[in-house]
Design a protein around this motif. Structure first.
Motif, PDB file in Angstrom:
ATOM      1  N   ALA A  85       0.825  -1.214   0.000  1.00  0.00           N
ATOM      2  CA  ALA A  85       0.000   0.000   0.000  1.00  0.00           C
ATOM      3  C   ALA A  85       0.855   1.258   0.000  1.00  0.00           C
ATOM      4  N   ALA A  86       2.038   1.172   0.600  1.00  0.00           N
ATOM      5  CA  ALA A  86       2.953   2.314   0.633  1.00  0.00           C
ATOM      6  C   ALA A  86       3.763   2.448  -0.652  1.00  0.00           C
ATOM      7  N   GLY A  87       3.709   1.443  -1.511  1.00  0.00           N
ATOM      8  CA  GLY A  87       4.405   1.508  -2.789  1.00  0.00           C
ATOM      9  C   GLY A  87       5.738   0.809  -2.848  1.00  0.00           C
ATOM     10  N   LEU A  88       6.103   0.032  -1.800  1.00  0.00           N
ATOM     11  CA  LEU A  88       7.363  -0.705  -1.802  1.00  0.00           C
ATOM     12  C   LEU A  88       7.194  -2.037  -2.505  1.00  0.00           C
ATOM     13  N   ARG A  89       8.275  -2.558  -3.034  1.00  0.00           N
ATOM     14  CA  ARG A  89       8.285  -3.944  -3.482  1.00  0.00           C
ATOM     15  C   ARG A  89       8.477  -4.841  -2.259  1.00  0.00           C
ATOM     16  N   THR A  90       8.043  -6.088  -2.377  1.00  0.00           N
ATOM     17  CA  THR A  90       7.929  -6.915  -1.176  1.00  0.00           C
ATOM     18  C   THR A  90       8.642  -8.252  -1.316  1.00  0.00           C
ATOM     19  N   ILE A  91       9.320  -8.616  -0.226  1.00  0.00           N
ATOM     20  CA  ILE A  91       9.912  -9.942  -0.099  1.00  0.00           C
ATOM     21  C   ILE A  91       9.257 -10.613   1.100  1.00  0.00           C
ATOM     22  N   GLY A  92       8.610 -11.732   0.853  1.00  0.00           N
ATOM     23  CA  GLY A  92       7.951 -12.478   1.912  1.00  0.00           C
ATOM     24  C   GLY A  92       8.911 -13.490   2.522  1.00  0.00           C
ATOM     25  N   PHE A  93       9.151 -13.353   3.816  1.00  0.00           N
ATOM     26  CA  PHE A  93      10.008 -14.289   4.550  1.00  0.00           C
ATOM     27  C   PHE A  93       9.105 -15.387   5.105  1.00  0.00           C
ATOM     28  N   ALA A  94       9.217 -16.578   4.532  1.00  0.00           N
ATOM     29  CA  ALA A  94       8.294 -17.669   4.832  1.00  0.00           C
ATOM     30  C   ALA A  94       8.736 -18.422   6.082  1.00  0.00           C
ATOM     31  N   ALA A  95       8.794 -17.717   7.210  1.00  0.00           N
ATOM     32  CA  ALA A  95       9.291 -18.309   8.447  1.00  0.00           C
ATOM     33  C   ALA A  95       8.198 -19.006   9.243  1.00  0.00           C
TER      34      ALA A  95
END
Length: 225
Positions: free
Chosen positions: A181-191
């Motif tokens: 929503a803030a406009g960043l690209r995202t990396i999901g840490f699947a912990a």
């Protein structure tokens, strides 16, 4: 071949469950504090409040509490019990080394947490990463916590980096929602398997990692705008 890396000036980290293995302590404190007030939450699904900030958690459970218990008293109890047991906290594997590697590569870093200032301070002290952070944003610093974009928008503002030139690292659905929503690209840490296996988590993450040491290979320094 197209470069699979993100060209970025900054990485903005979630803290709880991403850099530090704090979710078990949060969960223990939450259920113990509720039990002391005679509130049984055994019917709730595991991980239901992962990534959810305390004000929204209170709104979800307040109807179960006796009338004399208010939000501020409950939040103070949570913080006090968490801080009393902060010695049980441990960094996620390779957290410090990855933060140091990004710093050495010239990538600016900040954290954007859904926890309050006292909890974030305890977490960062345990991690030992403060020298590498150019900005810290807690729930106390914004009008609205995640999934609202406020924490990530503020982190980028403090860094002096436009959101599209920053990458967020998150372990929760609410966190990924906030970053996007803030406009960043995202990396999901699947912990957390309770969260990472959900379709929403995978849909919100531009990339997925299983270990933090996978991150440096995904982020390349972008030339300043």
């Amino acid at each position: 071949m197209e470069d699979a890396r993100f060209a970025a000036e900054a990485v903005v980290w979630d803290v709880d469950g991403t850099l530090i293995d704090s979710e078990p302590l949060h969960e223990r404190v939450f259920y113990a504090t509720c039990r002391r007030h005679g509130v049984d939450l055994s019917d709730l699904d595991a991980g239901v409040f992962v990534g959810v900030h305390q004000y929204d958690v209170w709104e979800a459970v307040a109807h179960r509490f006796p009338p004399h218990v208010d939000r501020d008293a409950w939040l103070a109890d949570l913080d006090a019990e968490y801080l009393a047991d902060q010695g049980s906290l441990a960094a996620m594997p390779d957290a410090l080394a990855v933060v140091q590697a990004l710093d050495a590569a010239g990538i600016r870093q900040a954290c954007a947490s859904n926890s309050g200032a006292a909890v974030v301070a305890a977490n960062l002290a345990t991690l030992g990463i403060l020298p590498y952070l150019a900005a810290t944003v807690t729930l106390d610093d914004v009008a609205n916590g995640k999934p609202a974009p406020d924490p990530y928008a503020r982190a980028c503002m403090l860094l002096g980096v436009s959101p599209e030139r920053a990458v967020a690292v998150e372990d929760s659905i609410t966190g990924l929602m906030a970053a996007r929503a803030a406009g960043l690209r995202t990396i999901g840490f699947a912990a957390n398997p309770h969260i990472a296996g959900k379709p929403e988590f995978r849909a919100l993450a531009d990339r997925l990692i299983q270990r933090l040491d996978e991150l440096p290979a995904l982020v390349a320094t972008a030339p300043a705008a």
